[in-house]
Design a protein around this motif. Sequence first.
Motif, PDB file in Angstrom:
ATOM      1  N   LEU A 143       0.838  -1.193   0.000  1.00  0.00           N
ATOM      2  CA  LEU A 143       0.000   0.000   0.000  1.00  0.00           C
ATOM      3  C   LEU A 143       0.875   1.246   0.000  1.00  0.00           C
ATOM      4  CD1 LEU A 143      -2.730  -0.990   2.623  1.00  0.00           C
ATOM      5  CD2 LEU A 143      -2.862  -1.126   0.135  1.00  0.00           C
ATOM      6  N   LEU A 144       0.519   2.186  -0.867  1.00  0.00           N
ATOM      7  CA  LEU A 144       1.205   3.476  -0.914  1.00  0.00           C
ATOM      8  C   LEU A 144       0.186   4.585  -0.727  1.00  0.00           C
ATOM      9  CD1 LEU A 144       2.552   1.514  -3.374  1.00  0.00           C
ATOM     10  CD2 LEU A 144       4.166   3.408  -3.353  1.00  0.00           C
ATOM     11  N   GLN A 145       0.618   5.649  -0.080  1.00  0.00           N
ATOM     12  CA  GLN A 145      -0.245   6.809   0.085  1.00  0.00           C
ATOM     13  C   GLN A 145       0.272   7.940  -0.790  1.00  0.00           C
ATOM     14  OE1 GLN A 145       1.161   7.411   4.438  1.00  0.00           O
ATOM     15  NE2 GLN A 145       0.526   9.452   3.744  1.00  0.00           N
ATOM     16  N   VAL A 146      -0.651   8.744  -1.295  1.00  0.00           N
ATOM     17  CA  VAL A 146      -0.269   9.910  -2.089  1.00  0.00           C
ATOM     18  C   VAL A 146       0.158  11.024  -1.150  1.00  0.00           C
ATOM     19  CG1 VAL A 146      -1.051  11.647  -3.731  1.00  0.00           C
ATOM     20  CG2 VAL A 146      -1.822   9.288  -3.974  1.00  0.00           C
ATOM     21  N   LEU A 147       1.310  11.608  -1.426  1.00  0.00           N
ATOM     22  CA  LEU A 147       1.819  12.706  -0.614  1.00  0.00           C
ATOM     23  C   LEU A 147       1.411  14.060  -1.163  1.00  0.00           C
ATOM     24  CD1 LEU A 147       5.442  11.376   0.013  1.00  0.00           C
ATOM     25  CD2 LEU A 147       3.420  11.102   1.458  1.00  0.00           C
ATOM     26  N   GLY A 148       1.140  14.109  -2.464  1.00  0.00           N
ATOM     27  CA  GLY A 148       0.737  15.370  -3.078  1.00  0.00           C
ATOM     28  C   GLY A 148       1.206  15.453  -4.512  1.00  0.00           C
ATOM     29  N   LEU A 149       0.847  16.533  -5.159  1.00  0.00           N
ATOM     30  CA  LEU A 149       1.290  16.778  -6.518  1.00  0.00           C
ATOM     31  C   LEU A 149       2.798  17.019  -6.550  1.00  0.00           C
ATOM     32  CD1 LEU A 149      -1.703  18.991  -7.530  1.00  0.00           C
ATOM     33  CD2 LEU A 149      -0.960  16.990  -8.852  1.00  0.00           C
ATOM     34  N   MET A 150       3.385  16.722  -7.698  1.00  0.00           N
ATOM     35  CA  MET A 150       4.840  16.765  -7.854  1.00  0.00           C
ATOM     36  C   MET A 150       5.146  17.441  -9.188  1.00  0.00           C
ATOM     37  SD  MET A 150       7.089  13.318  -8.179  1.00  0.00           S
ATOM     38  CE  MET A 150       8.735  13.273  -8.869  1.00  0.00           C
ATOM     39  N   VAL A 151       5.853  18.565  -9.145  1.00  0.00           N
ATOM     40  CA  VAL A 151       6.235  19.297 -10.353  1.00  0.00           C
ATOM     41  C   VAL A 151       7.643  18.873 -10.749  1.00  0.00           C
ATOM     42  CG1 VAL A 151       6.580  21.555 -11.427  1.00  0.00           C
ATOM     43  CG2 VAL A 151       4.797  21.248  -9.696  1.00  0.00           C
ATOM     44  N   MET A 152       7.744  18.193 -11.885  1.00  0.00           N
ATOM     45  CA  MET A 152       9.041  17.769 -12.404  1.00  0.00           C
ATOM     46  C   MET A 152       9.477  18.741 -13.495  1.00  0.00           C
ATOM     47  SD  MET A 152       8.052  13.712 -12.431  1.00  0.00           S
ATOM     48  CE  MET A 152       6.295  14.006 -12.727  1.00  0.00           C
ATOM     49  N   THR A 153      10.645  18.515 -14.064  1.00  0.00           N
ATOM     50  CA  THR A 153      11.163  19.456 -15.054  1.00  0.00           C
ATOM     51  C   THR A 153      10.276  19.518 -16.289  1.00  0.00           C
ATOM     52  OG1 THR A 153      13.413  18.998 -14.292  1.00  0.00           O
ATOM     53  CG2 THR A 153      13.179  20.091 -16.429  1.00  0.00           C
ATOM     54  N   ARG A 154       9.797  18.370 -16.757  1.00  0.00           N
ATOM     55  CA  ARG A 154       9.008  18.329 -17.987  1.00  0.00           C
ATOM     56  C   ARG A 154       7.617  17.742 -17.799  1.00  0.00           C
ATOM     57  NH1 ARG A 154      14.297  17.016 -19.352  1.00  0.00           N
ATOM     58  NH2 ARG A 154      15.261  18.400 -20.910  1.00  0.00           N
ATOM     59  N   ALA A 155       7.245  17.429 -16.575  1.00  0.00           N
ATOM     60  CA  ALA A 155       5.970  16.746 -16.350  1.00  0.00           C
ATOM     61  C   ALA A 155       5.439  17.091 -14.971  1.00  0.00           C
ATOM     62  CB  ALA A 155       6.150  15.235 -16.491  1.00  0.00           C
TER      63      ALA A 155
END
Length: 261
Positions: A143-155
């Motif tokens: 099981l994994l929990q979402v920590l939040g949105l993630m802004v990457m360099t291109r995505a």
Amino acid sequence: MDEQYQAYINRVVGMTRTDHYQNQWGLIQSSPKFRPDSTGTWEANPFPGYTVVTPPGPEDRANPRFYGALADLQQQLADLLPSPFGLSLPPSSFHLTLADLIWDSAFQQAVHHDSSYEAKLHGYIQETFNQQAPTVSQGEPILLQVLGLMVMTRAIGVCLAPHTEADYDRLVGVRRSVYQNPGLFALGIQQQYHFTAHITLGYFGQLPETVDAIALSGALEDLNQGFLDACPEFTVDRIELRKFENMTLYRREPTWPTLSF
């Protein structure tokens, strides 16, 4: 190369904070995996290769509620980052990558020089999965929990973390076994990135002349709060070898290697 569990948690939690978002907006780039066609509509560029992933989108029977919630989040994100700035992926492509293998020109050159390259890759992945099965298949799904949105360099996507160190070690152990397989290493497959559990929602296309980093970061924080309150957990009960032609479609044949948790 991959960190211990607590170091991983510290790193990825930091990637979901508002101050990190503000820094990232100044670093974003247009993704070369997409391009505008003659009408100005952005489409996926050819980008062939192989990867080890969870079953994509509707093929993942363990996570229908999770992917439904993620599609809703993606729509809110598309309102915030409309095309052609933000290029949304089809929800049928949503997946978690455990191990990138080979892609683009490296893959094209490999199959050009060795007609049996793909068969060898399949065989070594099957060998790795067979070696790992007695260990990872004895426990419960991860099981994994979402920590939040993630802004990457291109995505842009959502960042996740296993609940326990033991589950993290199970995932990283399989990942490590892939990259340490001497047959796969001989095929040119090497680890190039730290493991960062995430699901990509879209890529950056045509960047605006200016980006209001403070306003966008605050909007992402608001999206996080609304999404995380009601978000189901993400279950990893199976990983598969998949082939992709671009970033919107990941396919497999019934006989291709899989590993169950």
